[in-house]
Scaffold this motif. Sequence first.
Motif, short mmCIF file in Angstrom:
data_model
loop_
_atom_site.label_atom_id
_atom_site.label_comp_id
_atom_site.label_asym_id
_atom_site.label_seq_id
_atom_site.Cartn_x
_atom_site.Cartn_y
_atom_site.Cartn_z
N PHE A 1 63.12 15.10 79.75
CA PHE A 1 61.71 15.14 79.47
C PHE A 1 60.96 15.04 80.78
N ALA A 2 59.96 15.88 81.00
CA ALA A 2 59.21 15.78 82.25
C ALA A 2 57.72 15.85 81.97
N THR A 3 56.96 15.16 82.80
CA THR A 3 55.51 15.26 82.75
C THR A 3 55.08 15.90 84.06
N LEU A 4 54.36 17.01 83.96
CA LEU A 4 53.90 17.70 85.16
C LEU A 4 52.48 17.20 85.44
N LYS A 5 52.38 16.33 86.44
CA LYS A 5 51.11 15.64 86.72
C LYS A 5 50.47 16.19 87.98
N GLY A 6 49.16 16.29 87.98
CA GLY A 6 48.48 16.68 89.21
C GLY A 6 47.17 17.42 88.95
N HIS A 7 47.12 18.18 87.84
CA HIS A 7 45.87 18.87 87.57
C HIS A 7 44.75 17.86 87.33
N GLY A 8 43.53 18.28 87.60
CA GLY A 8 42.39 17.41 87.39
C GLY A 8 41.58 17.79 86.16
N GLY A 9 42.20 18.44 85.21
CA GLY A 9 41.49 18.81 84.00
C GLY A 9 42.47 19.35 82.99
N PRO A 10 41.98 19.64 81.79
CA PRO A 10 42.85 20.16 80.74
C PRO A 10 43.63 21.40 81.18
N ILE A 11 44.77 21.61 80.54
CA ILE A 11 45.63 22.75 80.87
C ILE A 11 45.50 23.81 79.80
N MET A 12 45.03 24.96 80.23
CA MET A 12 44.67 26.03 79.29
C MET A 12 45.74 27.13 79.22
N GLY A 13 46.58 27.23 80.22
CA GLY A 13 47.57 28.31 80.23
C GLY A 13 48.87 27.84 80.85
N ILE A 14 49.99 28.30 80.30
CA ILE A 14 51.30 28.04 80.91
C ILE A 14 52.10 29.33 80.80
#
Length: 424
Positions: A22-35
């Motif tokens: 399980f991983a958490t990709l941390k660093g963005h400063g706002g919601p994630i809209m696309g992957i």
Amino acid sequence: MGRLALILSLMLCAAPAAAQDFATLKGHGGPIMGIAVSPSGQVATGSFDNSVGLWTGTTPHWLEGHAAAVTALAWGPEGMLVSGGDDFAVRVWGDAPRVLGKHQGKVAALAVSPDGATVASGSWDGSVMLWPLDGADGTALPAPGAGVNALAWDGPETLYAATMAGALLRYDLGTGEAPVALVQHGFGINRLALGPGWIAYGAVDGGTRVLDLQTGAEIADLTLDRRPILALSYNTPTHQLAVGDGEGYIMIVDTENWQITRDFRATRQGPVWALAFSPDGKVIHAGGLDDVAYSWPVEALDVFEPGITGERSFLRAAETMPNGERQFMRKCSICHALTPGPSRKAGPTLHGVFGRRAGTVPGYSYSDTLDGSDITWNAATIDALFDQGPDHYIPGSKMPMQVIAGGSDRADLIDYLKQATKGE
Ligand code: HEC
């Protein structure tokens, strides 16, 4: 204890074998809209914070260039990444990053043709554009009749488009003719996924249906009582279709028999906006209102049991949080961190805010209103800030107007902040 809860407790005990999963990709400063995940497994995320994250394990590399939220991403051949956003621009990254072109509205959909020669982009301006990657000018396809939310290529000559007016359209690029409508759903269609011989769509009203591409007949109706559908992802090797919705759930469907196999709550708060499988189908990457992406091992997720809904993952639903924390999560956490040091959020960290002079977090660039202000933040001033609203209490500030009308909601929020912003 669910398997997910088990995984979490293993992680907390620092069992390395489970923690890798399980991983958490941390660093963005706002919601994630696309992957989007490349064929080699490289994860790209697009965020409200205007940046694209490229992840090596859990370490981000930032691609900056968009002037507004990044909402659409697609990988092409040989590590080519395209992105589109609320700045109306379609960008290509790599050795020579550039703007391929611009729409007149938000770019909501991107798809690279299977031969890697062309990027298709769909926009809320009601147009679909084709951008040749050899540098030639973009061309518009015959108008789809409404804003476009999703695109999918089926070979180099066929492009499917889904519109805000609820149409699922097929363009035959060889003929150059107007598109044919396969479906008029009645509610906007948000997402498309293409599998062998079928196309799945997810709509604003929660409609989740699958059509046979040959006959146009409906072959599966996966609609649950959740709306809207905001993300779809298909993995060819494992025949799995993942569906993400406005209530924060991910459902996984085995497309060999159209059975729902897994269903779980996957966000701390709010919707699932973005989904993408790893190439081997063992991990599903998900993004939403939290400014982290989660990488979930599919095997560990709750098995679907009809009739059972509710809290089945380790992430707590807003309803189970104390009111003050819920107020913060819903109304402040998008823009404010609680931890010391710089963050990528729009506002300054609230760490240590009680007793602090306004406008004094080092390194944060404040508005003139707060820079040099003589306010000191404490229970009374923070209460006044949201009783009157920033536009009245600190006019000219960069904080958007909002009022928290309930005195007890403000009091709960302040109690929560007192605990959560304490210095170490
Ligand atoms: C959409 C983004 C956004 C939201 C949501 C938001 N803020 Fe802010 N906040 C900001 C920005 C930007 C600033 C800096 C304002 C300036 O420089 O004028 C700020 C400043 C502040 C400050 C002053 C900090 C300082 O160092 O002087 C406080 C206190 C604050 N916010 C609290 C809150 C609380 C509590 C909430 C939730 C109820 C909240 N904010 C919601 C963006 C936001």
